[in-house]
Design a protein around this motif. Sequence first.
Motif, PDB file in Angstrom:
ATOM      1  N   VAL A  71       1.983 -11.064 -21.919  1.00 25.47           N
ATOM      2  CA  VAL A  71       1.166 -10.931 -20.718  1.00 25.47           C
ATOM      3  C   VAL A  71      -0.281 -11.241 -21.080  1.00 25.47           C
ATOM      4  O   VAL A  71      -0.918 -10.495 -21.824  1.00 25.47           O
ATOM      5  N   ASN A  72      -0.806 -12.339 -20.564  1.00 24.25           N
ATOM      6  CA  ASN A  72      -2.187 -12.730 -20.848  1.00 24.25           C
ATOM      7  C   ASN A  72      -3.178 -12.099 -19.870  1.00 24.25           C
ATOM      8  O   ASN A  72      -4.269 -11.687 -20.264  1.00 24.25           O
ATOM      9  N   SER A  73      -2.812 -12.057 -18.594  1.00 24.94           N
ATOM     10  CA  SER A  73      -3.666 -11.455 -17.568  1.00 24.94           C
ATOM     11  C   SER A  73      -2.783 -10.754 -16.546  1.00 24.94           C
ATOM     12  O   SER A  73      -1.635 -11.159 -16.320  1.00 24.94           O
ATOM     13  N   ALA A  74      -3.329  -9.716 -15.941  1.00 27.33           N
ATOM     14  CA  ALA A  74      -2.563  -8.957 -14.950  1.00 27.33           C
ATOM     15  C   ALA A  74      -3.519  -8.214 -14.030  1.00 27.33           C
ATOM     16  O   ALA A  74      -4.666  -7.933 -14.389  1.00 27.33           O
ATOM     17  N   GLU A  75      -3.029  -7.902 -12.837  1.00 26.67           N
ATOM     18  CA  GLU A  75      -3.813  -7.103 -11.901  1.00 26.67           C
ATOM     19  C   GLU A  75      -2.948  -5.967 -11.378  1.00 26.67           C
ATOM     20  O   GLU A  75      -1.746  -6.125 -11.148  1.00 26.67           O
ATOM     21  N   ILE A  76      -3.569  -4.818 -11.199  1.00 25.98           N
ATOM     22  CA  ILE A  76      -2.840  -3.581 -10.941  1.00 25.98           C
ATOM     23  C   ILE A  76      -3.046  -3.124  -9.503  1.00 25.98           C
ATOM     24  O   ILE A  76      -4.104  -3.349  -8.912  1.00 25.98           O
ATOM     25  N   TYR A  77      -2.006  -2.481  -8.946  1.00 26.81           N
ATOM     26  CA  TYR A  77      -2.023  -2.015  -7.560  1.00 26.81           C
ATOM     27  C   TYR A  77      -1.491  -0.587  -7.489  1.00 26.81           C
ATOM     28  O   TYR A  77      -0.420  -0.294  -8.027  1.00 26.81           O
ATOM     29  N   GLY A  78      -2.235   0.288  -6.827  1.00 29.42           N
ATOM     30  CA  GLY A  78      -1.800   1.662  -6.651  1.00 29.42           C
ATOM     31  C   GLY A  78      -0.648   1.766  -5.663  1.00 29.42           C
ATOM     32  O   GLY A  78      -0.400   0.856  -4.869  1.00 29.42           O
ATOM     33  N   ARG A  79       0.043   2.894  -5.681  1.00 29.24           N
ATOM     34  CA  ARG A  79       1.229   3.081  -4.851  1.00 29.24           C
ATOM     35  C   ARG A  79       0.928   3.576  -3.448  1.00 29.24           C
ATOM     36  O   ARG A  79       1.739   3.403  -2.538  1.00 29.24           O
ATOM     37  N   THR A  80      -0.210   4.235  -3.249  1.00 21.99           N
ATOM     38  CA  THR A  80      -0.465   4.894  -1.964  1.00 21.99           C
ATOM     39  C   THR A  80      -1.664   4.290  -1.246  1.00 21.99           C
ATOM     40  O   THR A  80      -2.555   3.707  -1.857  1.00 21.99           O
ATOM     41  N   ARG A  81      -1.656   4.460   0.072  1.00 19.56           N
ATOM     42  CA  ARG A  81      -2.746   3.941   0.902  1.00 19.56           C
ATOM     43  C   ARG A  81      -4.086   4.549   0.511  1.00 19.56           C
ATOM     44  O   ARG A  81      -5.124   3.896   0.581  1.00 19.56           O
ATOM     45  N   SER A  82      -4.066   5.804   0.065  1.00 16.83           N
ATOM     46  CA  SER A  82      -5.312   6.500  -0.233  1.00 16.83           C
ATOM     47  C   SER A  82      -6.035   5.912  -1.449  1.00 16.83           C
ATOM     48  O   SER A  82      -7.243   6.095  -1.590  1.00 16.83           O
ATOM     49  N   VAL A  83      -5.309   5.233  -2.337  1.00 15.67           N
ATOM     50  CA  VAL A  83      -5.950   4.664  -3.527  1.00 15.67           C
ATOM     51  C   VAL A  83      -6.001   3.143  -3.498  1.00 15.67           C
ATOM     52  O   VAL A  83      -6.799   2.543  -4.222  1.00 15.67           O
ATOM     53  N   ASP A  84      -5.168   2.500  -2.668  1.00 16.73           N
ATOM     54  CA  ASP A  84      -5.151   1.033  -2.678  1.00 16.73           C
ATOM     55  C   ASP A  84      -4.571   0.500  -1.371  1.00 16.73           C
ATOM     56  O   ASP A  84      -3.387   0.690  -1.079  1.00 16.73           O
ATOM     57  N   SER A  85      -5.391  -0.169  -0.594  1.00 17.44           N
ATOM     58  CA  SER A  85      -4.925  -0.729   0.675  1.00 17.44           C
ATOM     59  C   SER A  85      -3.992  -1.924   0.465  1.00 17.44           C
ATOM     60  O   SER A  85      -3.350  -2.378   1.406  1.00 17.44           O
ATOM     61  N   HIS A  86      -3.912  -2.409  -0.782  1.00 20.10           N
ATOM     62  CA  HIS A  86      -3.027  -3.531  -1.095  1.00 20.10           C
ATOM     63  C   HIS A  86      -1.769  -3.075  -1.833  1.00 20.10           C
ATOM     64  O   HIS A  86      -1.155  -3.848  -2.571  1.00 20.10           O
ATOM     65  N   ARG A  87      -1.383  -1.837  -1.606  1.00 24.55           N
ATOM     66  CA  ARG A  87      -0.185  -1.291  -2.256  1.00 24.55           C
ATOM     67  C   ARG A  87       1.051  -2.121  -1.888  1.00 24.55           C
ATOM     68  O   ARG A  87       1.086  -2.764  -0.828  1.00 24.55           O
ATOM     69  N   GLN A  88       2.056  -2.068  -2.755  1.00 22.55           N
ATOM     70  CA  GLN A  88       3.283  -2.804  -2.514  1.00 22.55           C
ATOM     71  C   GLN A  88       4.031  -2.223  -1.318  1.00 22.55           C
ATOM     72  O   GLN A  88       4.152  -1.010  -1.163  1.00 22.55           O
ATOM     73  N   SER A  89       4.531  -3.096  -0.453  1.00 24.08           N
ATOM     74  CA  SER A  89       5.268  -2.653   0.723  1.00 24.08           C
ATOM     75  C   SER A  89       6.726  -2.369   0.371  1.00 24.08           C
ATOM     76  O   SER A  89       7.338  -3.069  -0.438  1.00 24.08           O
ATOM     77  N   PHE A  90       7.285  -1.332   0.999  1.00 24.99           N
ATOM     78  CA  PHE A  90       8.696  -0.999   0.820  1.00 24.99           C
ATOM     79  C   PHE A  90       9.478  -1.189   2.114  1.00 24.99           C
ATOM     80  O   PHE A  90      10.579  -0.676   2.272  1.00 24.99           O
ATOM     81  N   LYS A  91       8.906  -1.960   3.031  1.00 26.93           N
ATOM     82  CA  LYS A  91       9.564  -2.184   4.319  1.00 26.93           C
ATOM     83  C   LYS A  91      10.841  -3.004   4.135  1.00 26.93           C
ATOM     84  O   LYS A  91      10.911  -3.900   3.294  1.00 26.93           O
ATOM     85  N   ALA A  92      11.834  -2.689   4.952  1.00 25.01           N
ATOM     86  CA  ALA A  92      13.085  -3.440   4.926  1.00 25.01           C
ATOM     87  C   ALA A  92      12.900  -4.765   5.660  1.00 25.01           C
ATOM     88  O   ALA A  92      12.081  -4.872   6.579  1.00 25.01           O
ATOM     89  N   ARG A  93      13.623  -5.776   5.229  1.00 21.40           N
ATOM     90  CA  ARG A  93      13.573  -7.074   5.888  1.00 21.40           C
ATOM     91  C   ARG A  93      14.946  -7.363   6.491  1.00 21.40           C
ATOM     92  O   ARG A  93      15.952  -7.371   5.795  1.00 21.40           O
ATOM     93  N   ARG A  94      14.946  -7.568   7.797  1.00 22.93           N
ATOM     94  CA  ARG A  94      16.194  -7.819   8.516  1.00 22.93           C
ATOM     95  C   ARG A  94      17.219  -6.712   8.277  1.00 22.93           C
ATOM     96  O   ARG A  94      18.410  -6.958   8.083  1.00 22.93           O
ATOM     97  N   GLY A  95      16.714  -5.499   8.244  1.00 25.46           N
ATOM     98  CA  GLY A  95      17.589  -4.348   8.102  1.00 25.46           C
ATOM     99  C   GLY A  95      18.051  -4.046   6.696  1.00 25.46           C
ATOM    100  O   GLY A  95      18.740  -3.044   6.463  1.00 25.46           O
ATOM    101  N   ALA A  96      17.681  -4.886   5.724  1.00 26.55           N
ATOM    102  CA  ALA A  96      18.107  -4.688   4.336  1.00 26.55           C
ATOM    103  C   ALA A  96      16.914  -4.303   3.478  1.00 26.55           C
ATOM    104  O   ALA A  96      15.814  -4.846   3.635  1.00 26.55           O
ATOM    105  N   SER A  97      17.113  -3.348   2.572  1.00 26.95           N
ATOM    106  CA  SER A  97      16.032  -2.958   1.679  1.00 26.95           C
ATOM    107  C   SER A  97      15.734  -4.076   0.697  1.00 26.95           C
ATOM    108  O   SER A  97      16.626  -4.815   0.278  1.00 26.95           O
ATOM    109  N   MET A  98      14.476  -4.203   0.341  1.00 28.70           N
ATOM    110  CA  MET A  98      14.044  -5.282  -0.539  1.00 28.70           C
ATOM    111  C   MET A  98      13.917  -4.780  -1.968  1.00 28.70           C
ATOM    112  O   MET A  98      13.612  -3.612  -2.212  1.00 28.70           O
ATOM    113  N   ARG A  99      14.156  -5.657  -2.928  1.00 31.20           N
ATOM    114  CA  ARG A  99      13.943  -5.321  -4.325  1.00 31.20           C
ATOM    115  C   ARG A  99      12.467  -5.000  -4.527  1.00 31.20           C
ATOM    116  O   ARG A  99      11.591  -5.693  -3.998  1.00 31.20           O
TER     117      ARG A  99
END
Length: 321
Positions: A71-99
């Motif tokens: 890993v030469n470069s990386a950027e980090i994202y918090g899990r919750t809205r309170s610490v990072d507005s760019h947190r990873q989404s866990f929304k389902a797509r077309r009714g199926a959970s996403m990896r």
Amino acid sequence: MIISPNASLYSSIVSGPYRERFLKNYAELSDQVSTFLNQDWLLQPQMRFACSRLLVGATLLLPPSDESIVVNSAEIYGRTRSVDSHRQSFKARRGASMRNSYPPESTTYCNIWPTTINDSDGNKLMIGSKTFNILVTSSMRLDKRCDPELGPTTNSFMLDTDEKSLNTKIFIKETAWAAATTLADDPTANQISSYDVLCQLRQLRTKFHHESTCTLCRASSEMTDDVTSRPYTAAPYLLEAGEKTKAKDFMDTNSDNIDSINNKLPKSKVLALNEKDNNIDIIGNSGLNTQLEKIANQLASSIAKANKSVKPTIIASFNQR
């Protein structure tokens, strides 16, 4: 942290083209490091910088093929809205959970999960903990000669099944651990390093009016920690304000600085601002954000093209003895 060789990693690297660079000073991720990577950012906000610094320079090994990558470069994202507005989404797509990168119940390392996520940008290599996910933005295969990959996608090292994620071994660099623990011990830390501050802003295309967008948590390894070896971002075009060098100074800019940004952009991408006040807020300014988002999307292809020019520099650095 105890440094000890791993037979599989040794075998992978020694047969690859960069053995002189990577045959020492690595240790497999331990329970101590796993605990470090799962500290709550609300209680210890400096951990976002420490964890980002720790994981750059890390190597990932995928048995039984013994494919390996650094890993030469990386950027980090918090899990919750309170610490990072760019947190990873866990929304389902077309009714199926996403990896996603959130650690499942069973992991090789406690609450640490390396994986590949496929989205609209392509295949993204991530390492997730309970507290964050980190996106690899620059990497290099170590077991064979291969061009480095820069940008949000990684196609040369795929962890697209749970089996591959479980089998993947992670090795941390000794110098990265030392730097990360120093940051973790400093509750006032608000950036990873004191130089090249703009390069520590993540490559984002939305929510420029949110304060977390200005967090200086994009890190590069020692080998690629210079302006000629890092991936490009839109930040210098969108947020640079004169000679300002501190995160708090990105909170506002003025009409002269907007003119400076406009001079760097084609006419079709010029900011049209109607603010009467000479000082123009960025944080909280949804109107300005709408225009910055448009520019960021328009700059995406130019950034991808610019990243290609970085590859020869990285290759030259890796080939040095």
